[in-house]
Design an enzyme around this catalytic site. Structure first.
Site, PDB file in Angstrom:
ATOM      1  N   THR A 188       0.864  -1.185   0.000  1.00  0.00           N
ATOM      2  CA  THR A 188       0.000   0.000   0.000  1.00  0.00           C
ATOM      3  C   THR A 188       0.894   1.226   0.000  1.00  0.00           C
ATOM      4  OG1 THR A 188      -0.030   0.112   2.386  1.00  0.00           O
ATOM      5  CG2 THR A 188      -1.828  -1.080   1.350  1.00  0.00           C
ATOM      6  N   GLU A 333      -6.061  -3.555   0.729  1.00  0.00           N
ATOM      7  CA  GLU A 333      -6.255  -4.549   1.796  1.00  0.00           C
ATOM      8  C   GLU A 333      -7.505  -5.400   1.582  1.00  0.00           C
ATOM      9  OE1 GLU A 333      -5.315  -1.445   2.180  1.00  0.00           O
ATOM     10  OE2 GLU A 333      -4.006  -1.158   3.907  1.00  0.00           O
ATOM     11  N   LYS A 441     -12.213  19.688  11.276  1.00  0.00           N
ATOM     12  CA  LYS A 441     -12.974  19.969  12.487  1.00  0.00           C
ATOM     13  C   LYS A 441     -12.974  21.471  12.727  1.00  0.00           C
ATOM     14  CE  LYS A 441     -12.226  15.556  14.611  1.00  0.00           C
ATOM     15  NZ  LYS A 441     -10.948  14.876  14.697  1.00  0.00           N
ATOM     16  N   TRP A 446     -17.937  18.939  12.208  1.00  0.00           N
ATOM     17  CA  TRP A 446     -17.128  18.250  11.213  1.00  0.00           C
ATOM     18  C   TRP A 446     -17.542  18.661   9.816  1.00  0.00           C
ATOM     19  CZ3 TRP A 446     -15.547  12.589  12.551  1.00  0.00           C
ATOM     20  CH2 TRP A 446     -15.112  12.547  13.887  1.00  0.00           C
TER      21      TRP A 446
HETATM   22  P1  AMP Z   1      -5.761   2.033  -2.232  1.00  0.00           P
HETATM   23  O1  AMP Z   1      -5.464   0.905  -1.336  1.00  0.00           O
HETATM   24  O2  AMP Z   1      -4.555   2.753  -2.714  1.00  0.00           O
HETATM   25  O3  AMP Z   1      -6.661   1.643  -3.360  1.00  0.00           O
HETATM   26  O4  AMP Z   1      -6.551   3.128  -1.387  1.00  0.00           O
HETATM   27  C1  AMP Z   1      -7.754   2.808  -0.738  1.00  0.00           C
HETATM   28  C2  AMP Z   1      -8.426   4.076  -0.287  1.00  0.00           C
HETATM   29  O5  AMP Z   1      -8.832   4.855  -1.427  1.00  0.00           O
HETATM   30  C3  AMP Z   1      -9.715   3.856   0.476  1.00  0.00           C
HETATM   31  O6  AMP Z   1      -9.490   3.544   1.817  1.00  0.00           O
HETATM   32  C4  AMP Z   1     -10.410   5.191   0.289  1.00  0.00           C
HETATM   33  O7  AMP Z   1      -9.918   6.172   1.188  1.00  0.00           O
HETATM   34  C5  AMP Z   1     -10.001   5.582  -1.106  1.00  0.00           C
HETATM   35  N1  AMP Z   1     -11.070   5.233  -2.054  1.00  0.00           N
HETATM   36  C6  AMP Z   1     -11.151   4.163  -2.861  1.00  0.00           C
HETATM   37  N2  AMP Z   1     -12.277   4.213  -3.603  1.00  0.00           N
HETATM   38  C7  AMP Z   1     -12.934   5.331  -3.249  1.00  0.00           C
HETATM   39  C8  AMP Z   1     -14.170   5.946  -3.643  1.00  0.00           C
HETATM   40  N3  AMP Z   1     -14.946   5.413  -4.579  1.00  0.00           N
HETATM   41  N4  AMP Z   1     -14.534   7.090  -3.030  1.00  0.00           N
HETATM   42  C9  AMP Z   1     -13.752   7.656  -2.079  1.00  0.00           C
HETATM   43  N5  AMP Z   1     -12.578   7.141  -1.673  1.00  0.00           N
HETATM   44  C10 AMP Z   1     -12.171   5.993  -2.248  1.00  0.00           C
END
Ligand code: AMP
Length: 542
Positions: A188, A333, A441, A446
């Site tokens: 990640t 994850e 905040k 929020w």
């Molecule tokens: P990654 O592991 O790099 O794909 O990142 C995952 C994170 O991307 C998630 O925990 C979210 O914060 C963000 N994310 C993924 N899809 C979306 C979505 N459709 N809308 C908003 N945030 C998203």
């Protein structure tokens, strides 16, 4: 209890490609290649080459459990690597080429990669760090003899991919492997601390693909042509590298060519019916089509996720180009799919505007994923569409622990904290309101940075916008909007703020807008708020 009397076949990734070769052998995989030009190969031929590669890897001394790195675009050769490495019982470790050199060497060393497969474009990236990679024994450059670049900077033995697999047997005795054994590794790109490895198993990958190819998820059929833009080096290519061959969809791969014009020509020339990518890629395509007066009549729908999809993007695709946008949410994850937004029966009686409100949410969880939202004390919050809290997940394809970490990543009840903040409505539609660290905040209230950004991005003269909370003498934090103008546009600050004020309470509207030249993005194409916070944290104190 008595045992069931059914066959117990363990899941194995290679069985997916074997099925594609047997049942959809003539279906093609098309690549807009790294070397230039369109490449085509059938699933049948790709399976034979995958066996040739497995034979080569065996001769190179690859053993079960070894980590083998790839730094490559979406191409047929990269697919062959995924299946040959995983099918042999080793672990295919995808490296994101957009990471900083320090992160690349941390990741390769942490994974202890023995071999690295790299596209010609990434030879310099690896050459820059190769002296810091003690576990690396050889590099395979993923091209043919004619296109081999100068590799004199690589201080380990180097192979040319096509030469390596040439004249090998096109059959391979795939080993019996435990379905819970590791098949693939993806780190990640955490915005804090070192990257963390997520180790998928054959079982988690196959179950994820079986579930997510279904019609209320990726909706793949053997009649579809799937343009897989989402990179294989990010979040497991949303499982499509497995689910498309599993179903027998024709696969179209963009290689390194992800600009609007290249994506447009791939969609129209290959008659793509479905696709998947992050919003920034689609902004490029929409801008190109708007400017050039082009259309994409073959594309029925596309899945978009990775960051929130602005309402204006869903509407534009829908109304101007006749493409259904399916909003999805997930994370590395989670293999990565967590939710997808497909309509329920009751929605057909809603107005367009009401339906659009729901379509902008991140969607519902399929069988295999459970969601809950909790307050700061861990108490469950109601699914009423209003209450929002930390989003926790568990399921068949959700991480249990990070690679090489002793402690579990789960709480005592087996839930994984996603780091996102969300609400869930009575029908199960989940809506991300923020990352927990991005929420603003202000005076005890929020404010969702995601909501403000979505609205700002609907402003016709803005390319991209980020909202951050910065220090404020009276309110502790106040929102500040950082925005990049569209080329040739010059919006007034007040006009942008009025656009936001039309949809938000007065106290939620940012106090100011700063126009910036470029938006910092992470290696996975998401807005990187860290440098913005560092630069602007005292903006309201000056
Ligand atoms: P990654 O592991 O790099 O794909 O990142 C995952 C994170 O991307 C998630 O925990 C979210 O914060 C963000 N994310 C993924 N899809 C979306 C979505 N459709 N809308 C908003 N945030 C998203």
């Amino acid at each position: 209890m008595i045992d069931g009397h059914m066959q117990q076949q363990g899941f194995n990734l290679i069985s997916i490609l074997q099925h594609a070769a047997n049942a959809h052998g003539d279906t093609e995989v098309i690549t807009n290649s790294v070397e230039g030009g369109r490449h085509s190969i059938s699933y049948k031929a790709m399976y034979r080459r995958t066996a040739q590669l497995a034979n080569a890897l065996q001769e190179l001394g690859m053993k079960q459990g070894d980590r083998i790195g790839t730094m490559a675009w979406n191409t047929w050769r990269h697919l062959e690597c995924w299946y040959a490495i995983g099918g042999s019982g080793a672990v295919c470790h995808t490296l994101n080429p957009r990471l900083f050199a320090d992160q690349i060497d941390f990741i390769v060393n942490h994974a202890e990669d023995r071999f690295l497969f790299v596209d010609i474009s990434f030879v310099p990236v690896i050459a820059a760090v190769i002296d810091r990679l003690p576990t690396l024994e050889c590099v395979v450059v993923m091209t043919d003899a004619e296109h081999m670049p100068d590799t004199s900077t690589l201080t380990v033995p180097v192979h040319c991919y096509e030469d390596l697999i040439a004249n090998r047997a096109s059959e391979f005795q795939w080993p019996d492997i435990d379905e819970n054994g590791a098949s693939s590794l993806c780190y990640t790109s955490g915005t804090t601390g070192n990257p963390k490895g997520v180790m998928y198993s054959h079982r988690s990958n196959v179950i994820h693909s079986l579930a997510t190819c279904g019609s209320d998820l990726f909706n793949l059929t053997a009649r579809d042509t799937c343009l897989m833009i989402v990179p294989m080096f990010h979040a497991n290519s949303w499982g499509l590298a497995f689910s498309a061959p599993m179903i027998g969809s024709k696969l179209v791969l963009p290689g390194p060519h992800m600009d609007g014009a290249s994506i447009h020509s791939l969609i129209t020339e290959e008659q793509c019916t479905t696709s998947a990518a992050v919003p920034t890629v689609w902004t490029g395509l929409l801008d190109y089509m708007d400017a050039e007066g082009k259309s994409i009549p073959s594309l029925k729908e596309t899945v978009i996720g990775g960051s929130a999809v602005p309402r204006s993007m869903i509407e534009k695709f829908d109304k101007t180009y006749g493409v259904d946008v399916i909003h999805a949410w997930g994370m590395t994850e989670m293999s990565p799919l967590g939710t997808m937004n497909r309509p329920l029966a009751f929605m057909s009686s809603l107005t367009d505007a009401e339906r659009m409100d729901i379509r902008c949410k991140q969607g519902r969880a399929p069988y295999g994923v459970e969601l809950k939202i909790v307050d700061d004390d861990g108490n469950r919050l109601p699914h009423d569409g209003d209450a929002f809290g930390r989003l926790l997940v568990r399921g068949h394809w959700v991480i249990e622990r990070y690679y090489k970490q002793e402690e579990s990543a789960l709480d005592a009840d087996g839930w994984f904290d996603t780091g996102d903040v969300a609400n869930i409505d009575q029908y199960g539609f989940m809506q991300i309101t923020d990352r927990s660290k991005d929420i603003i905040k202000s005076g005890g209230e929020w404010i969702s940075s995601v909501d403000i950004e979505n609205t700002a991005m609907g402003h016709p003269e803005l390319q991209i916008a980020a909202c951050i909370g910065v220090k404020h003498a009276k309110w502790e934090e106040r929102p500040l909007l950082l925005a990049v103008k569209k080329p040739g546009c010059n919006p007034e600050k007040q006009n942008v703020l009025d656009h936001i004020a039309a949809e938000f309470a007065k106290w939620q509207v940012p106090d100011d807008v700063v126009f910036i030249d470029d938006m910092p993005l992470t290696a996975t194409g998401k807005i990187d708020k860290k440098p913005l916070r560092a630069e602007f944290e005292n903006y309201y104190l000056q």
